[in-house]
Scaffold this motif. Structure first.
Motif, PDB file in Angstrom:
ATOM      1  N   ASN A   1      31.737  20.525 -34.390  1.00 28.52           N
ATOM      2  CA  ASN A   1      32.051  19.211 -34.935  1.00 28.52           C
ATOM      3  C   ASN A   1      31.777  18.170 -33.858  1.00 28.52           C
ATOM      4  O   ASN A   1      32.132  18.370 -32.691  1.00 28.52           O
ATOM      5  N   ARG A   2      31.176  17.077 -34.252  1.00 30.76           N
ATOM      6  CA  ARG A   2      30.936  15.967 -33.335  1.00 30.76           C
ATOM      7  C   ARG A   2      31.903  14.857 -33.717  1.00 30.76           C
ATOM      8  O   ARG A   2      31.988  14.472 -34.885  1.00 30.76           O
ATOM      9  N   PHE A   3      32.649  14.381 -32.733  1.00 30.86           N
ATOM     10  CA  PHE A   3      33.591  13.311 -33.024  1.00 30.86           C
ATOM     11  C   PHE A   3      33.619  12.301 -31.888  1.00 30.86           C
ATOM     12  O   PHE A   3      33.274  12.610 -30.745  1.00 30.86           O
ATOM     13  N   GLU A   4      34.029  11.098 -32.231  1.00 29.64           N
ATOM     14  CA  GLU A   4      34.133  10.037 -31.239  1.00 29.64           C
ATOM     15  C   GLU A   4      35.335  10.290 -30.341  1.00 29.64           C
ATOM     16  O   GLU A   4      36.423  10.637 -30.810  1.00 29.64           O
ATOM     17  N   ILE A   5      35.142  10.117 -29.060  1.00 30.61           N
ATOM     18  CA  ILE A   5      36.225  10.275 -28.090  1.00 30.61           C
ATOM     19  C   ILE A   5      37.106   9.032 -28.180  1.00 30.61           C
ATOM     20  O   ILE A   5      36.610   7.899 -28.125  1.00 30.61           O
ATOM     21  N   MET A   6      38.409   9.249 -28.332  1.00 30.05           N
ATOM     22  CA  MET A   6      39.345   8.127 -28.452  1.00 30.05           C
ATOM     23  C   MET A   6      39.277   7.256 -27.198  1.00 30.05           C
ATOM     24  O   MET A   6      39.111   7.766 -26.080  1.00 30.05           O
TER      25      MET A   6
END
Length: 127
Positions: free
Chosen positions: A73-78
């Motif tokens: 999964n690719r997600f934006e780093i907070m």
């Protein structure tokens, strides 16, 4: 300063009856998650998953009982965590593994990372 790699693992620990353990973040009460952790050095992703399971729960996983879902999964780093990464890094790739344990067990939590554990049916854990 050495930056974190934007590569991590997620390990879903479950029983044969599909009860899943969630861990509450010590520094973020109310935030529950599966085992997660950053890929370090030259270790394989499987080795990262095994290390994180042991560090966070006390369970000694083996290559044979850790299933690589070959899913990421690719997600934006907070924003509050971006300072740990190189300035141009905004997203992380998380590789998914699972570990089946015979039954619900009381884990040896890393108290600096997690403050509580709960076993839930997989549908409730996913929610």
């Amino acid at each position: 300063m050495e930056f974190k790699r934007p590569v991590s693992v997620l390990v879903v620990i479950h029983t044969p009856k599909l009860e899943v353990v969630l861990l509450e973040r010590a520094l973020h009460p109310g935030f529950w998650q599966s085992v997660t952790g950053s890929h370090e050095g030259d270790e394989t992703l499987r080795a990262t998953a095994m290390r994180e399971v042991h560090e966070e729960t006390g369970i000694v996983a083996t290559p044979d009982n850790l299933l690589d879902w070959r899913l990421s999964n690719r997600f934006e780093i907070m924003s509050q965590w971006r300072h740990r990464y190189a300035p141009d890094v905004t997203h992380n790739i998380e590789h998914v593994f699972s570990l089946c344990v015979p039954e619900t067990i009381n884990l040896q939590l890393s108290t600096r990372e997690h403050s509580a554990q709960v076993w839930l049916p997989y549908q409730a854990a996913a929610a």
